[in-house]
Every structure is written in C-alpha cells, then in structure tokens.
Design a protein around this motif. Structure first.
Motif, PDB file in Angstrom:
ATOM      1  N   ARG A   1       0.819  -1.212   0.000  1.00 38.34           N
ATOM      2  CA  ARG A   1       0.000   0.000   0.000  1.00 38.34           C
ATOM      3  C   ARG A   1       0.851   1.260   0.000  1.00 38.34           C
ATOM      4  O   ARG A   1       0.373   2.327  -0.322  1.00 38.34           O
ATOM      5  CB  ARG A   1      -0.896   0.050   1.242  1.00 38.34           C
ATOM      6  CG  ARG A   1      -1.910  -1.030   1.314  1.00 38.34           C
ATOM      7  CD  ARG A   1      -2.765  -0.971   2.576  1.00 38.34           C
ATOM      8  NE  ARG A   1      -2.049  -0.482   3.740  1.00 38.34           N
ATOM      9  CZ  ARG A   1      -2.561   0.352   4.633  1.00 38.34           C
ATOM     10  NH1 ARG A   1      -3.756   0.821   4.504  1.00 38.34           N
ATOM     11  NH2 ARG A   1      -1.852   0.732   5.670  1.00 38.34           N
TER      12      ARG A   1
ATOM     13  N   ASP B   1       0.222   4.227   8.694  1.00 35.86           N
ATOM     14  CA  ASP B   1      -0.879   4.749   9.496  1.00 35.86           C
ATOM     15  C   ASP B   1      -0.319   5.413  10.751  1.00 35.86           C
ATOM     16  O   ASP B   1       0.506   4.821  11.459  1.00 35.86           O
ATOM     17  CB  ASP B   1      -1.844   3.623   9.886  1.00 35.86           C
ATOM     18  CG  ASP B   1      -2.539   3.018   8.671  1.00 35.86           C
ATOM     19  OD1 ASP B   1      -2.924   3.787   7.774  1.00 35.86           O
ATOM     20  OD2 ASP B   1      -2.680   1.778   8.631  1.00 35.86           O
TER      21      ASP B   1
ATOM     22  N   GLU C   1       3.906  -1.340   7.122  1.00 40.95           N
ATOM     23  CA  GLU C   1       3.259  -2.333   6.261  1.00 40.95           C
ATOM     24  C   GLU C   1       3.203  -3.717   6.908  1.00 40.95           C
ATOM     25  O   GLU C   1       2.224  -4.437   6.751  1.00 40.95           O
ATOM     26  CB  GLU C   1       4.013  -2.442   4.931  1.00 40.95           C
ATOM     27  CG  GLU C   1       3.949  -1.216   4.064  1.00 40.95           C
ATOM     28  CD  GLU C   1       2.669  -1.105   3.262  1.00 40.95           C
ATOM     29  OE1 GLU C   1       2.022  -2.121   2.975  1.00 40.95           O
ATOM     30  OE2 GLU C   1       2.324   0.034   2.930  1.00 40.95           O
TER      31      GLU C   1
END
Length: 175
Positions: A2, A6, A29
């Motif tokens: 991705r 976050d 990740e």
C-alpha cells in the motif's frame, strides 16, 4: 504494498516562527511500529530572473544552518495570506528591487520528503522593471548578477550549491 504508514499517535515538540517539529508513532506495512520525526514548513518560492543585460539575479546571504553565505536565486517562505504567485512577486521585489510583468510556473517540489513537508514553488520572472527593494529586518542581502556561463561555473566550482536555485535554472532550460 500500500505504501502508506498509518499514524497511531503524534506529539508536537516545537511550534516556532517558521517551522513546527513533530514525532509520529506509525504502523508499518508489516504491522510493526516505528517513530518518525517530521518538520512542518509552510513551503516556499524560488524565482529565476534576468536583468536588462540578460544576467541572472542572485542574492547572497548568510545561512546559519550551513554556517556560510550562500549564492541563491531570490526566494522566500510562503505567507499564509498569499498565493505562491503573489509570494514570488513579493519576494522578487523585496530581495532584488525588481517587479515583473509575468511569472512562468516551473513546478512545485518536495525539498526533503524524508523528514519535511516543505514544498518549493519554482518560477521564472519575465518582463522585469524597477520596483522597490525591501526585505525583512533580520535579512542582510547582497545582489549579484551573473551570466549563464558564470552560473554554471558556480555550480561546478561549488560557489552555487543551493538546490532550489539549481533546479529552477535547470527546469527553465528544459521546459
């Protein structure tokens, strides 16, 4: 993958006149956690301008982080109430005493995306005419005028090493 991290938490360490410093705890990740140190910066402008004799206008000023004076194209940080174009016009006049008829946008680029969110907007100023030199109370600036050959020689010999200036010159030649 991705290609995203976050943010789990963040902490502001410093809120200064120009920058803010933050630390972020992030989820990677693979699910592991890591910390990131981030410099928040409002962004800046850099302007390539040539005088009536086709000489590139440079400013020389002391840069404390590097502990030396740098030769650079006119530049400055973005002011909240101005667009990048308006900021470029303001900085050009303040630092060089010239106004311009037109700005050509070259692009906006991340200066150091590994630790800062600063974006620098690069412009070419065209149709120069005299304005009024100004500047900030804490800025001491000398104007230098160089030919394109002297600019390139400055890059080669290390007397011009400001990357935003080199990028603006190079892009102006390519675009």
């Amino acid at each position: 993958m991705r290609f995203i991290e976050d943010t789990l938490s963040k902490k502001e360490l410093y809120d200064g006149k120009i920058i803010k410093l933050e630390t972020h705890e992030v989820k990677l990740e693979d699910g592991k956690k890591a910390f990131r140190e981030i410099v928040r910066h409002p962004g800046g402008v850099c302007i390539l301008a040539k005088d009536e004799n086709d000489k590139i206008l440079l400013v020389k000023q002391f840069r404390k982080p590097m502990e030396e004076a740098f030769l650079e194209l006119p530049a400055g940080k973005l002011e909240k109430n101005l667009t990048p174009e308006e900021n470029a016009v303001k900085e050009l006049e303040e630092e060089t005493g010239y106004k311009c008829e037109h700005l050509r946008f070259l692009g906006a680029f991340a200066s150091s995306p590994g630790y800062s969110d600063e974006m620098i907007h690069l412009f070419v100023a065209e149709g120069l005419h005299e304005g009024e030199k100004g500047g900030d109370d804490d800025e001491f600036i000398d104007i230098h005028r160089v030919t394109e050959d002297e600019f390139l020689q400055g890059i080669r010999n290390g007397s011009i090493k400001d990357l935003k200036s080199i990028a603006a010159y190079t892009l102006a030649k390519l675009l």
